[in-house]
Design a protein around this motif. Structure first.
Motif, PDB file in Angstrom:
ATOM      1  N   GLU A 563      -2.139   7.618   1.288  1.00 42.63           N
ATOM      2  CA  GLU A 563      -1.337   7.280   0.149  1.00 42.63           C
ATOM      3  C   GLU A 563      -1.844   6.224  -0.797  1.00 42.63           C
ATOM      4  O   GLU A 563      -1.571   6.254  -1.997  1.00 42.63           O
ATOM      5  CB  GLU A 563      -0.258   6.290   1.084  1.00 42.63           C
ATOM      6  CG  GLU A 563       0.781   5.529   0.177  1.00 42.63           C
ATOM      7  CD  GLU A 563       1.536   6.665  -0.899  1.00 42.63           C
ATOM      8  OE1 GLU A 563       2.457   5.902  -1.500  1.00 42.63           O
ATOM      9  OE2 GLU A 563       1.529   7.914  -0.296  1.00 42.63           O
ATOM     10  N   MET A 564      -2.704   5.436  -0.312  1.00 40.62           N
ATOM     11  CA  MET A 564      -3.754   4.413  -0.963  1.00 40.62           C
ATOM     12  C   MET A 564      -4.509   5.109  -2.016  1.00 40.62           C
ATOM     13  O   MET A 564      -4.466   5.068  -3.217  1.00 40.62           O
ATOM     14  CB  MET A 564      -4.514   3.863  -0.176  1.00 40.62           C
ATOM     15  CG  MET A 564      -5.447   2.669  -1.171  1.00 40.62           C
ATOM     16  SD  MET A 564      -6.830   1.884  -0.242  1.00 40.62           S
ATOM     17  CE  MET A 564      -7.848   3.256   0.237  1.00 40.62           C
ATOM     18  N   PHE A 565      -5.060   6.442  -1.761  1.00 40.08           N
ATOM     19  CA  PHE A 565      -5.941   7.236  -2.560  1.00 40.08           C
ATOM     20  C   PHE A 565      -5.132   7.941  -3.533  1.00 40.08           C
ATOM     21  O   PHE A 565      -5.460   7.801  -4.890  1.00 40.08           O
ATOM     22  CB  PHE A 565      -6.757   8.204  -1.822  1.00 40.08           C
ATOM     23  CG  PHE A 565      -7.961   7.539  -0.906  1.00 40.08           C
ATOM     24  CD1 PHE A 565      -8.791   6.563  -1.609  1.00 40.08           C
ATOM     25  CD2 PHE A 565      -8.343   8.012   0.357  1.00 40.08           C
ATOM     26  CE1 PHE A 565      -9.867   5.906  -0.823  1.00 40.08           C
ATOM     27  CE2 PHE A 565      -9.097   7.433   1.175  1.00 40.08           C
ATOM     28  CZ  PHE A 565     -10.194   6.409   0.335  1.00 40.08           C
ATOM     29  N   ARG A 566      -4.032   8.274  -3.205  1.00 39.45           N
ATOM     30  CA  ARG A 566      -3.034   8.810  -4.065  1.00 39.45           C
ATOM     31  C   ARG A 566      -2.436   7.774  -5.217  1.00 39.45           C
ATOM     32  O   ARG A 566      -2.558   8.279  -6.429  1.00 39.45           O
ATOM     33  CB  ARG A 566      -1.852   9.457  -3.403  1.00 39.45           C
ATOM     34  CG  ARG A 566      -0.783  10.207  -4.416  1.00 39.45           C
ATOM     35  CD  ARG A 566       0.235  10.628  -3.499  1.00 39.45           C
ATOM     36  NE  ARG A 566       1.158   9.454  -3.082  1.00 39.45           N
ATOM     37  CZ  ARG A 566       2.011   8.606  -3.801  1.00 39.45           C
ATOM     38  NH1 ARG A 566       2.154   9.066  -5.291  1.00 39.45           N
ATOM     39  NH2 ARG A 566       2.715   7.575  -3.235  1.00 39.45           N
ATOM     40  N   LEU A 567      -2.243   6.576  -4.866  1.00 45.30           N
ATOM     41  CA  LEU A 567      -1.953   5.616  -5.635  1.00 45.30           C
ATOM     42  C   LEU A 567      -3.060   5.109  -6.952  1.00 45.30           C
ATOM     43  O   LEU A 567      -2.564   4.845  -7.699  1.00 45.30           O
ATOM     44  CB  LEU A 567      -1.213   4.367  -5.121  1.00 45.30           C
ATOM     45  CG  LEU A 567      -0.114   4.673  -4.296  1.00 45.30           C
ATOM     46  CD1 LEU A 567       0.602   3.159  -3.505  1.00 45.30           C
ATOM     47  CD2 LEU A 567       1.317   4.942  -5.280  1.00 45.30           C
ATOM     48  N   LEU A 568      -4.170   5.060  -6.002  1.00 48.93           N
ATOM     49  CA  LEU A 568      -5.180   4.632  -7.068  1.00 48.93           C
ATOM     50  C   LEU A 568      -5.319   5.823  -8.089  1.00 48.93           C
ATOM     51  O   LEU A 568      -5.825   5.508  -9.274  1.00 48.93           O
ATOM     52  CB  LEU A 568      -6.628   4.595  -6.076  1.00 48.93           C
ATOM     53  CG  LEU A 568      -6.671   3.368  -5.099  1.00 48.93           C
ATOM     54  CD1 LEU A 568      -7.747   3.431  -4.296  1.00 48.93           C
ATOM     55  CD2 LEU A 568      -6.724   2.186  -6.028  1.00 48.93           C
ATOM     56  N   VAL A 569      -5.444   7.119  -7.576  1.00 46.63           N
ATOM     57  CA  VAL A 569      -5.807   8.195  -8.496  1.00 46.63           C
ATOM     58  C   VAL A 569      -4.585   8.114  -9.688  1.00 46.63           C
ATOM     59  O   VAL A 569      -4.734   8.441 -10.775  1.00 46.63           O
ATOM     60  CB  VAL A 569      -5.855   9.575  -7.898  1.00 46.63           C
ATOM     61  CG1 VAL A 569      -6.058  10.662  -8.927  1.00 46.63           C
ATOM     62  CG2 VAL A 569      -7.081   9.581  -7.090  1.00 46.63           C
ATOM     63  N   GLU A 570      -3.423   7.812  -9.369  1.00 44.91           N
ATOM     64  CA  GLU A 570      -2.179   7.863 -10.103  1.00 44.91           C
ATOM     65  C   GLU A 570      -2.176   6.620 -11.001  1.00 44.91           C
ATOM     66  O   GLU A 570      -1.363   6.299 -11.864  1.00 44.91           O
ATOM     67  CB  GLU A 570      -0.945   7.979  -9.602  1.00 44.91           C
ATOM     68  CG  GLU A 570      -0.706   9.384  -8.833  1.00 44.91           C
ATOM     69  CD  GLU A 570       0.635   9.523  -7.900  1.00 44.91           C
ATOM     70  OE1 GLU A 570       1.200   8.486  -8.085  1.00 44.91           O
ATOM     71  OE2 GLU A 570       0.996  10.445  -7.344  1.00 44.91           O
ATOM     72  N   GLY A 571      -3.138   5.885 -10.712  1.00 42.31           N
ATOM     73  CA  GLY A 571      -3.150   4.418 -11.575  1.00 42.31           C
ATOM     74  C   GLY A 571      -2.104   3.558 -11.195  1.00 42.31           C
ATOM     75  O   GLY A 571      -1.984   2.397 -12.051  1.00 42.31           O
ATOM     76  N   LYS A 572      -1.417   3.557 -10.189  1.00 40.06           N
ATOM     77  CA  LYS A 572      -0.432   2.737  -9.871  1.00 40.06           C
ATOM     78  C   LYS A 572      -0.715   1.520  -9.077  1.00 40.06           C
ATOM     79  O   LYS A 572       0.086   0.596  -8.861  1.00 40.06           O
ATOM     80  CB  LYS A 572       0.671   3.069  -8.731  1.00 40.06           C
ATOM     81  CG  LYS A 572       1.496   4.858  -9.572  1.00 40.06           C
ATOM     82  CD  LYS A 572       2.353   5.190  -8.718  1.00 40.06           C
ATOM     83  CE  LYS A 572       3.133   6.452  -9.442  1.00 40.06           C
ATOM     84  NZ  LYS A 572       4.212   6.948  -8.533  1.00 40.06           N
ATOM     85  N   LEU A 573      -2.269   1.116  -8.882  1.00 43.36           N
ATOM     86  CA  LEU A 573      -2.700  -0.050  -8.235  1.00 43.36           C
ATOM     87  C   LEU A 573      -3.472  -0.617  -8.958  1.00 43.36           C
ATOM     88  O   LEU A 573      -4.612  -1.461  -8.620  1.00 43.36           O
ATOM     89  CB  LEU A 573      -3.469   0.603  -6.527  1.00 43.36           C
ATOM     90  CG  LEU A 573      -2.665   0.971  -5.802  1.00 43.36           C
ATOM     91  CD1 LEU A 573      -3.542   1.420  -4.738  1.00 43.36           C
ATOM     92  CD2 LEU A 573      -1.448   0.128  -5.330  1.00 43.36           C
ATOM     93  N   ALA A 574      -3.391  -0.405 -10.442  1.00 39.86           N
ATOM     94  CA  ALA A 574      -4.437  -0.910 -11.467  1.00 39.86           C
ATOM     95  C   ALA A 574      -4.368  -2.549 -11.427  1.00 39.86           C
ATOM     96  O   ALA A 574      -5.337  -3.371 -11.721  1.00 39.86           O
ATOM     97  CB  ALA A 574      -3.917  -0.521 -12.685  1.00 39.86           C
ATOM     98  N   LYS A 575      -3.382  -3.225 -10.806  1.00 40.17           N
ATOM     99  CA  LYS A 575      -3.218  -4.469 -10.858  1.00 40.17           C
ATOM    100  C   LYS A 575      -3.223  -5.210  -9.324  1.00 40.17           C
ATOM    101  O   LYS A 575      -3.187  -6.302  -9.080  1.00 40.17           O
ATOM    102  CB  LYS A 575      -2.001  -5.125 -11.477  1.00 40.17           C
ATOM    103  CG  LYS A 575      -1.636  -5.003 -12.987  1.00 40.17           C
ATOM    104  CD  LYS A 575      -0.143  -5.422 -13.278  1.00 40.17           C
ATOM    105  CE  LYS A 575      -0.041  -5.201 -14.820  1.00 40.17           C
ATOM    106  NZ  LYS A 575       1.238  -5.925 -15.171  1.00 40.17           N
ATOM    107  N   THR A 576      -3.636  -4.286  -8.678  1.00 40.88           N
ATOM    108  CA  THR A 576      -3.548  -4.660  -7.069  1.00 40.88           C
ATOM    109  C   THR A 576      -5.227  -4.703  -6.758  1.00 40.88           C
ATOM    110  O   THR A 576      -6.048  -4.011  -6.838  1.00 40.88           O
ATOM    111  CB  THR A 576      -3.002  -3.553  -6.068  1.00 40.88           C
ATOM    112  OG1 THR A 576      -1.864  -3.287  -6.735  1.00 40.88           O
ATOM    113  CG2 THR A 576      -3.077  -3.728  -4.865  1.00 40.88           C
ATOM    114  N   ASN A 577      -5.440  -5.778  -6.092  1.00 39.96           N
ATOM    115  CA  ASN A 577      -6.935  -6.131  -5.557  1.00 39.96           C
ATOM    116  C   ASN A 577      -7.036  -5.792  -4.077  1.00 39.96           C
ATOM    117  O   ASN A 577      -8.195  -5.651  -3.742  1.00 39.96           O
ATOM    118  CB  ASN A 577      -7.217  -7.866  -5.807  1.00 39.96           C
ATOM    119  CG  ASN A 577      -6.826  -8.133  -7.293  1.00 39.96           C
ATOM    120  OD1 ASN A 577      -7.487  -7.357  -8.030  1.00 39.96           O
ATOM    121  ND2 ASN A 577      -6.719  -9.632  -7.574  1.00 39.96           N
TER     122      ASN A 577
END
Length: 1899
Positions: A563-577
């Protein structure tokens, strides 16, 4: 009953209790298990009793402490109890007879010792941990447990195919192993193997039972216990203890009436059917404090979050209150009682990763599961074959390109349930992700805290729960700012504080609880359950603006990672550290991991996981492969022209002619000025003198004192007295500059000349022998050092290990990597080699400014051997009067915290912003590459801006522009062209080369080659400086050598330059005073280790002048046209101000900084600054500072400068220019740091300690646990000292960077050498003979000048010299004789008694090889003689009584001999071990040269340590008999110090007697022994006169003996020349004992040595005179002449006169002399005359020593005889007034000599018949002294003498009756008049038997 609390039935738990009871009864050791219904009822009385016991088990054994639910059934026993597990597997009931396993008998003759194999080789881990072990490929080292050695592990090598994976599976059946002891291989059966290693089992040997642990090597190369071997999935078993310890289940007490919480009890999916598993629980309420308490006080990464308080409050309100303290969950055994299952299986916590490793942060391959690593440095870390199961997780392609950084995944908690507990496989694009086990290790360390606390003796307390750890981690991440990086050290401290607060809460609850029938709940805190955890974590993360994202998984971590890799690829964790992934299954403990996805944080963390070697390889790879070309191309476009190189070329072409002409004009002008006015003079330029500062001397003395204390220790084999000189070798890291710098300091210190190692005109090649650079060629030079130490045993070699924190890797690690890197472990191989450890003459001195890096569990340095750099101030007092004060790290921090607008520590925000932006643009480049290119670009743009391209100002930072401008302008302000140095620190050497080339190119294009130099400083090479600048340096330093080139940075003083300082670490290179800027902006990747961070900051450490306050800088240093710069640099060179009480005092110009800077510099509490942020001292600013006042810190090195006045910077420019060196000597350099390092240095945690204090000390060490030492400012400067043998004498010394440690240890060598010389020297009395002017003058001389022995007939004709010539009797009365003149000049006033010792003249004399020694001397030659030696047992002694009768004493005298076994051959016993009969005496005719015939007796008191009783060297090793004569009360202490000496113990009645009693008993004993020996040997046919009659009576201060060599001009001539030399006592004794007719001499003595001896004194080879201190006594001839046993003073003079009057011969050998050492203790000074009134503190004067009889005088506690002698010495004129200074009319003294003081003369006469007396017919006496006169004195005898009218008489007797009888018997009243008031007594009480005396006047 059903409704009452006391007996409420737990119906909801009936099934579980029933099941538990059945299981407990199956395992119970009791024959009758507890009834189940008794477990279902709780009785109030028993419940109260359990609470009263606090942490203890109730005596009935029914209930356990409610504070420990998980340990309740173990009753406090440890969970991992392997011994109980082994016993429980046999399935035996207590009363059933055991059926022991039948062992095969071992082969005959083999070893059967526990811990050893049958070949006799040691297998114990503690014994072989440091030994190299050959492990074949495919084998692993494991630890086996032996029942007979519960505290030891046996090391075995086992084929890994027969060992299980992490789930307890996949182990092949059978066994294959090798013995690591004897090397035997091929054991195919574990039974055979267990027999071979002597396990001695009583049950069937099974590998699952006895192979317990993997073994790994730590950073020091030591083999240590690693993780548990996971047999059959034992890691997944829950912690349950045996029911034999506590047979009932524990039910939690309720908070009050109300419904109970129910817990599900369904079987776990995948587990065996029928096993009931309780819900996971989080521990008791007292395990964890409230969230507010746990998180509230913590300051995360230097900041407190404003949203912290409401967040914690909301969480607390949201949590339900528990209804129970916790239920013990039972994962349960298999249904059948399987022998392999134990209720106390080891937990997964114990089987996790080893704590840390040599890499510490070596990240793992992303495709591997979490494997335990050995604590090693390098790529060969041992891995274990743990295979994980489950679905792989695919890492997306282009992840790095999408995220702009590699995500770092930290493995967190793993459950112990089947199907869980492993990290998922990663596959696909593995290069774009980093996986690290650091967080898991952090969690484990925290769990181990409670166990460590228990080992310290505390009660058992549960560790912090896993859920709480993860929740605290989330809180920590939430509160981190966007520019902050998480640190494991922060987390560990948070966990530890939380656990401590929980523990304190628990204790206080029970200690302070009021008496109440129903005690309250232990705590209001709520345990966090695994079900609540995801929700609480999400709640915490909801307020952080998406900085932390929580992902909850249903089944495994693989879901969350996908799930994390999916969100990273979709750019949904751009503000997440940070992404927190939690897998909390309903029936299992939590699995978790944390991924760092923030670009800034991920980059820093991934790079910090690289080892230094990997970091260098990565950068080198990027440079070589051209990856940086795109970055270079980007920078080339950063200019208005589009290409910076084109702009440079254009500028160069346009200005070439103008620049060359202007340079030529300038040079012509300077030449003209030189011709007219001479060379320009700059008063600010002066090289540092090579003197020793006071604090350096103090450190050297402190170190010397410690080395002396090591030598004095009885446990160390360091005999400083046996060394004659000092040699040394200084070992330094492989830096050419540091090497040359050390050579320079050694050369110019003069230490080689002072130590006598070199002559005046030494060459540099000679100095190089004493400095060793630890490079690949060091081993050869070190072997020469070891060879020299072996060949010179009397030289003390000091091995100085400078910069001792470098290369901390052990040689065991080197053995693994010797092919890859031969330099690894070099220091350990050389300095800790066996030759150094065993050498008795090598002292190792480790010098470091970072002692905490060496203070490991495996250090060779004792904590007692650490010497720290002393404080400069104490209570505001300057301890060392210094012209310069040290300005170190603490002063930098303090000055920055003081609130000044221009702090000394700064960071460059614009530089950091550009680096961050470029990091996103170039994610595949290492940040060091990007930072270097950015900084080089800034310097290039700044040089262009200052040189005439103002458009480039926008392409640099304000800070870099300031540095460059001041660098270029500084030479213009000095008539000589002196400038400042800019230190540009580039740790990576390839990047340093790139920076050098680029800056040199830009400088060339700008035609600045002669304005400033650019120097590349590389550790492996020297300094290269251009010819132009070399010429300048030679002119400034007045150097004429044409070949001279600067070799150290100190020689660059005043040179305007940029020093590009490369190398991973500084190696102690010193920098010149002209250093103005220390640019450390490129150290980002190394600042996460404390040693590295402090080393870098230590480059700026400085000495500033303390004579005047810092002066403000020249205003024209600023670019006045630059409006931006005015806001930041106007005050740059002005003084630093401290924050005053009024805000108006602050500078109105504020430097614009981010809020982070402002908070760090001005909002720190006084508590934080008071504790001191670093190991260096820091002041606590308790009050506002007065302008100009010096502020001294707690340890005080340095001061804060005065307040800046407003007009100083607003006023006019100073008149004239100012040299940069003027400010440099008064103001420390400015330091630029990376933002990350700046925050580390300036921030503190909640306890006030600096943030960096919790960092790991070094890359080469790891934390041993969560409990950390407080590495505070008290650890500043330490020497770590070592000497030989067992490594316990290794001192270590720490110092502050740049504080002058080289001068300190060179000074130590100097004073150590002087001390060794001092140890070989003693103070001997050096006084001329007295009374030379009244010497007996005779016309007869002993004309045989060259005779070796006296001629008896000639000697008898010589007159006896009555005069005392010994200088110690300067205060004694003169003895008159018929040869002396009538008029004798006055001998002067007597001295005060206290001056007697002080005023005697002494001389320093070096001990020769034939000296006598005290107890402090130790050497190999005389160890056996002394009875002290590690290899010799302390000598046994026996006590023997020896009695003889003596008529004068009227009783039998019983003496005791203490005779060591080794000396019994000198005595005769009735039978072996029987009665002592006599002391053996040789024959007169014996001529052997192997022994000394005369026994030596040495009476002594109070000198058990300082008496010179070691005659081994004085006797030159010859056999001799030496007897110490001691008083009974001192027997024990003398025996302790001199166990191998014969002792004669005087009877107790002589405890208060003087030396006369000792002499008397020695003589009488010796005569009695002579008679016994004559009788014994007469039976052997030996004549009585052939028995040797001489003894030696020697003073205990005789130290050396000398002989005078005489060279006669001719036969029997009186003209001669002479010289004196030292000889052995053996030589003198054998010479005297060989004298012809020696038995005719009664006393033989030696002359006292004096440096002022004249030829006339040695012209006569023999004299007939007094002998003292060292006498050879003929006890046969002097049978009837006794010493006076009552005497304290002058008893030898009295005895000499008795011997002579008896007609016997006294002979003094004038060619022999004895030296006496000055000993300030013991002897006659041990007698103190005090009042018997205990509370009287008034001094007793000699006049008070006598009193009238029957008076109320204060009685004194002293012998009567001593009072008499002391009184007569000082006040005899009261009895003999006419005798005062009347030497023509002496006092007649009959049969005795008493000292009446120097102003009296006495005439000695003997009343014995046929005695020799002087003719008194022509003498008229002024007094008569009758002392205890016997029957030989009669009235007719006294009538022969004539007295002056008015002469006085003094009669002394034992009592008043004897006094009257003597007056009558001697008819004294016929000529003498007596009065009643003329009777006196000594001031003694009646029981002390005072002496009485009567005075009268001659009629």
């Amino acid at each position: 009953m059903g409704n009452s609390y006391a007996g409420q039935l737990k119906t909801t738990r009936f099934e579980e209790v029933l099941h538990n009871s059945i299981e407990a009864s199956l395992r119970s050791n009791n024959l009758v298990p507890r009834p189940i219904f008794s477990q279902l009822y709780l009785e109030a009385e028993q419940h109260l009793a359990s609470l009263e016991g606090a942490f203890n088990v109730v005596a009935t054994g029914r209930f356990c402490s409610t504070s420990e639910p998980e340990r309740s059934c173990a009753c406090g026993s440890r969970v991992d109890n392997e011994e109980e597990e082994e016993e429980g597997e046999g399935g035996l009931e207590p009363n059933s007879l055991p059926n022991p396993y039948q062992l095969h008998p071992p082969p005959e003759g083999c070893c059967t010792t526990d811990g050893f194999c049958q070949a006799g080789k040691d297998l114990r881990l503690v014994s072989v941990s440091n030994e190299p072990i050959d492990v074949p490929a495919g084998f692993l080292l494991v630890g086996a447990k032996s029942p007979s050695l519960p505290d030891h592990l046996l090391v075995c090598a086992v084929d890994k195919r027969f060992l299980p994976d992490d789930n307890g599976h996949n182990a092949l059946l059978g066994f294959s192993g090798n013995c690591v002891g004897c090397g035997k291989k091929g054991f195919c059966y574990f039974t055979e193997f267990s027999n071979h290693i002597n396990l001695k089992l009583t049950t069937q040997p099974k590998k699952q039972k006895h192979l317990k642990y993997y073994l790994v090597r730590n950073a020091q190369g030591t083999l240590t216990r690693g993780p548990l071997i996971c047999w059959r999935g034992s890691d997944f078993r829950s912690r349950q203890t045996s029911a034999s310890s506590c047979s009932s289940s524990l039910f939690p007490p309720l908070e009050g009436p109300g419904p109970l919480a129910t817990f599900p009890s369904e079987p776990t999916p995948g587990a065996n059917p029928g096993i009931l598993v309780g819900a996971p629980q989080g521990g008791s309420a007292s395990d964890h404090p409230s969230l507010a308490a746990a998180v509230g006080p913590a300051v995360f990464n230097g900041k407190e979050s404003p949203k912290h308080q409401p967040l914690a409050k909301n969480n607390l309100s949201a949590l339900p209150r528990p209804s129970a303290l916790g239920i013990l969950s039972n994962a349960g055994p298999p249904k059948k009682r399987h022998k392999g299952w134990s209720p106390e299986s080891p937990s997964a916590v114990d089987g996790g990763f080893p704590q840390g490793g040599g890499d510490r942060a070596k990240y793992e391959s992303a495709g591997l599961p979490c494997v335990p690593q050995a604590a090693l440095v390098g790529p060969a870390s041992v891995t274990f074959p743990i295979v994980a199961s489950g679905e792989p997780v695919s890492v997306p392609d282009n992840l790095l390109k999408i995220c702009k950084a590699k995500p770092v995944i930290f493995k967190g908690k793993y459950s112990r349930m089947p199907g869980h507990g492993h990290f998922p496989y990663l596959c696909g694009n593995l290069s774009d992700v980093v996986v690290s086990p650091l967080l898991h290790a952090c969690y484990q360390n925290s769990q181990a805290s409670s166990r460590a606390y228990e080992r310290l003796g505390a009660s058992a307390v549960q560790p912090i729960s896993e859920e709480m750890q993860l929740l605290l981690t989330v809180y920590y991440l939430v509160q981190l700012a966007a520019d902050q990086v998480p640190l494991m050290e922060d987390l560990e401290q948070i966990f530890l504080r939380s656990w401590r607060e929980s523990h304190l809460t628990e204790i206080r609850q029970y200690q302070q609880a009021p008496p109440h029938p129903y005690p309250p709940t232990p705590s209001a805190a709520v345990p966090v359950t695994s079900a609540q955890l995801p929700w609480l974590a999400g709640l915490a993360a909801s307020s952080c603006n998406d900085s932390v994202h929580v992902i909850e998984c249903a089944y495994s971590l693989a879901e969350g990672l996908s799930e994390m890799f999916r969100l990273l690829v979709e750019g949904k964790l751009a503000k997440t550290n940070y992404v927190v992934i939690i897998c909390a299954c309903r029936n299992a403990a939590i699995d978790s991991c944390i991924a760092v996805t923030g670009k800034y944080q991920a980059r820093i963390l991934s790079e910090s996981l690289l080892t230094p070697a990997e970091y260098q390889e990565e950068v080198h790879y990027e440079l070589v492969t051209g990856k940086v070309d795109s970055l270079g191309a980007f920078f080339s476009t950063l200019c208005p022209e589009g290409d910076i190189d084109i702009l440079l070329d254009k500028f160069h072409q346009e200005n070439q002619g103008h620049i060359s002409s202007s340079v030529t004009a300038t040079s012509v002008t300077k030449a003209a000025s030189l011709d007219v006015n001479g060379p320009p003079v700059c008063t600010s330029y002066s090289l540092e003198p090579h003197g020793i500062r006071p604090f350096q001397l103090a450190v050297a003395q402190k170190l010397l004192s410690h080395v002396c204390s090591i030598a004095d220790s009885s446990t160390q084999n360091l005999d400083l007295g046996s060394f004659e000189k000092v040699d040394f070798l200084i070992c330094i890291p492989p830096s050419e500059v540091a090497y040359q710098q050390t050579l320079f300091r050694v050369w110019h210190s003069g230490v080689l000349l002072e130590l006598g190692l070199e002559k005046e005109h030494m060459t540099k090649q000679r100095v190089e022998q004493y400095v060793l650079k630890l490079d690949t060629e060091a081993q050869t030079k070190f072997k020469v050092f070891l060879q020299n130490s072996f060949q010179n045993p009397h030289t003390l070699f000091v091995l100085i290990h400078d910069h001792a924190h470098w290369d901390l890797v052990s040689s065991a690690v080197h053995n693994l990597y010797s092919q890859s890197d031969p330099s690894v472990g070099l220091v350990d191989r050389l300095l800790n080699c066996r030759e150094v450890k065993e050498a008795p003459n090598i002292v190792t001195l480790h010098v470091t400014s970072f002692p905490y890096a060496l203070q490991t569990q495996h250090t060779l340095i004792s904590p007692y051997n650490e010497i720290h750099w002393p404080a400069s101030y104490s209570n505001g007092v300057d301890l060392y009067h210094e012209s310069k004060k040290y300005f170190g790290l603490s002063e930098f921090i303090e000055a920055t915290q003081s609130g000044h607008s221009l702090p000394l520590l700064r960071y460059d925000s614009s530089f950091e912003a550009m680096v961050t932006a470029l990091g996103k643009r170039f994610p595949r480049l290492h940040s060091s590459v990007i930072r270097t290119f950015v900084l080089v670009q800034h310097y290039a743009a700044a040089m262009m801006a200052v040189s005439g391209l103002p458009q480039m100002k926008n392409y640099t930072s304000v800070e870099t522009l300031e540095i460059t401008q001041n660098l270029l302008n500084s030479p213009k302000q000095c008539p000589c062209g002196h400038g400042l140095m800019v230190l540009l620190r580039v740790p990576c050497s390839p990047l340093a080369a790139v920076a050098y080339e680029r800056l040199a190119h830009v400088r060339a294009r700008l035609a600045l080659e002669e304005h400033f130099e650019i120097i590349l400083g590389n550790p492996s090479s020297g300094i290269t400086v251009g010819k132009h600048f070399v010429k300048q340096l030679k002119m400034w330093q007045n150097i004429d050598d044409a070949e001279w080139r600067p070799q150290t940075y100190l020689e660059l003083e005043g040179l305007p330059c940029i020093l590009i300082f490369s190398g991973l670490d500084p190696y102690g290179e010193s920098l010149p005073r002209s250093l103005r800027y220390c640019d450390l902006r490129l150290i980002n990747s190394s600042c996460l280790v404390r040693t590295a961070l402090e080393q870098e900051l230590g480059l700026a450490a400085y000495f500033v002048s303390s004579e005047a306050p810092l002066e403000k800088g020249a205003r024209n240093e600023a670019l006045e046209s630059d409006a931006e710069k005015l806001s930041s640099t106007d005050n740059e060179d002005e003084e630093l101000g401290t924050e005053g009480s009024n805000s108006e005092k602050r500078s109105p110009v504020k430097r614009e900084r981010s809020c982070s800077h402002d908070s760090a510099s001005s909002s720190l509490s006084s508590k934080a600054s008071g504790k001191g942020p670093w190991v260096l001292s820091c002041s606590c600013l308790g009050s506002p500072c007065v302008p100009g006042e010096k502020l001294r810190g707690a340890e005080g090195r340095g001061y804060l400068p005065r307040e800046v006045d407003r007009k100083d910077w607003e006023g006019e420019k100073p008149q004239g220019s100012q040299c940069a060196l003027t400010k440099a000597s008064r103001q420390p350099p400015v330091v630029f740091l990376p933002k990350l390092a700046y925050d580390m240095v300036m921030s503190t945690d909640g306890s006030g300690l600096p943030k960096a204090a919790s960092l790991l000390p070094s890359h080469s060490v790891t934390w041993a646990g969560s409990f950390r030492p407080l590495l505070s400012k008290t650890m500043t400067a330490c020497l770590l000292v070592c000497t030989g043998s067992n490594s316990k004498r290794q001192p270590s010394w720490s110092w502050s960077e740049g504080i002058g440690k080289t001068g300190a240890y060179l000074q130590f060598l100097s004073i150590l050498s002087r001390m060794l010389i001092r140890l070989t020297e003693v103070d001997v009395y050096d006084e001329e003979e007295i009374n030379v002017n009244v010497r007996e003058e005779s016309d007869w001389h002993y004309v045989q000048v060259s005779d070796p022995w006296p001629d008896l007939e000639l000697f008898k004709k010589m007159p006896f010299d009555y005069i005392i010539h010994d200088p110690k009797y300067e205060d004694a009365s003169l003895i008159c004789s018929h040869h002396q003149g009538i008029k004798i000049e006055d001998r002067g006033m007597s001295r005060k008694p206290e001056d007697l010792f002080v005023r005697r003249q002494t001389a320093r004399m070096r001990l020769s090889q034939y000296a006598a020694y005290n107890t402090y001397h130790h050497c190999e030659q005389c160890h056996q003689y002394m009875g002290f030696h590690p290899h010799y047992q302390l000598y046994e002694s026996t006590l023997h009584a020896f009695a003889f009768s003596y008529s004068m004493l009227g009783e039998e005298i019983q003496l005791h001999f203490i005779i060591p076994k080794s000396k019994e051959h000198h005595f005769v016993f009735s039978h072996p071990g029987g009665q002592l009969e006599s002391m053996r005496l040789p024959l007169v005719t014996d001529k052997s040269q192997e022994y000394i015939k005369s026994p030596t007796f040495t009476p002594t008191t109070g000198r058990h340590e300082h008496g010179l009783f070691n005659l081994y060297h004085a006797m030159d090793g010859a056999s001799h008999l030496h007897v110490l004569v001691v008083k009974e009360y001192e027997m024990a202490v003398y025996k302790k110090y001199w166990p191998n000496h014969i002792m004669l113990v005087l009877p107790s009645i002589f405890n208060s007697a003087g030396v006369g009693a000792a002499h008397f008993l020695i003589k009488e004993l010796s005569y009695h022994n002579l008679e016994l020996e004559r009788n014994r040997q007469e039976e052997l046919g030996i004549k009585p006169q052939d028995i040797w009659p001489f003894i030696v009576i020697s003073d205990d201060s005789c130290v050396m003996w000398n002989v005078v060599d005489v060279d006669c001009a001719g036969e029997r001539s009186r003209e001669f020349s002479w010289s004196e030399r030292n000889v052995s006592l053996k030589h003198i004794m054998q010479h005297i004992e060989a004298s012809p007719d020696i038995t005719h001499y009664a006393l033989i003595g030696l002359r006292k040595w004096s440096s002022k001896t004249r030829g006339s004194e040695v012209r006569e080879p023999f004299s007939r005179c007094h002998v003292h201190d060292f006498v050879i006594l003929n006890v046969d001839l002097t049978q009837n002449v006794q010493y006076n046993q009552n005497r304290f003073l002058c008893d030898d003079v009295d005895f000499n006169l008795r011997v002579h009057s008896a007609g016997l011969l006294l002979c003094r050998f004038n060619r022999f002399s004895v030296m006496e050492q000055q000993i300030a203790v013991g002897g006659h000074r041990s007698f103190h005359i005090t009042s018997k009134v205990s509370d009287s503190s008034v001094a007793i004067l000699p006049a008070q020593y006598i009193c009238a009889p029957d008076s109320k005088h204060t009685f004194l506690a002293a012998p009567a005889q001593l009072l008499l002698e002391k009184f007569l010495q000082h006040h005899s004129h009261r009895f003999f007034p006419l005798s005062l200074r009347n030497h023509a009319h002496p006092v007649l003294s009959v049969d005795c000599y008493l000292n009446l003081g120097p102003q009296m003369s006495v005439c000695y006469v003997s009343s014995r018949p046929h005695s020799l007396n002087i003719s008194c017919s022509d003498l008229v006496f002024s007094g008569l002294l009758l002392y205890l006169c016997d029957s030989f004195v009669g009235a007719s005898f006294l009538k022969k003498f004539h007295f002056l009218k008015g002469a006085t008489l003094c009669v002394i007797c034992q009592d008043r009756n004897s006094l009257r009888q003597t007056v009558v018997r001697l008819e004294l009243e016929d000529e003498w008049q007596f009065r009643l008031r003329d009777e006196f007594q000594t001031a003694n009480a009646k029981e002390d038997r005072p002496l009485f005396f009567l005075t009268g006047r001659h009629i």
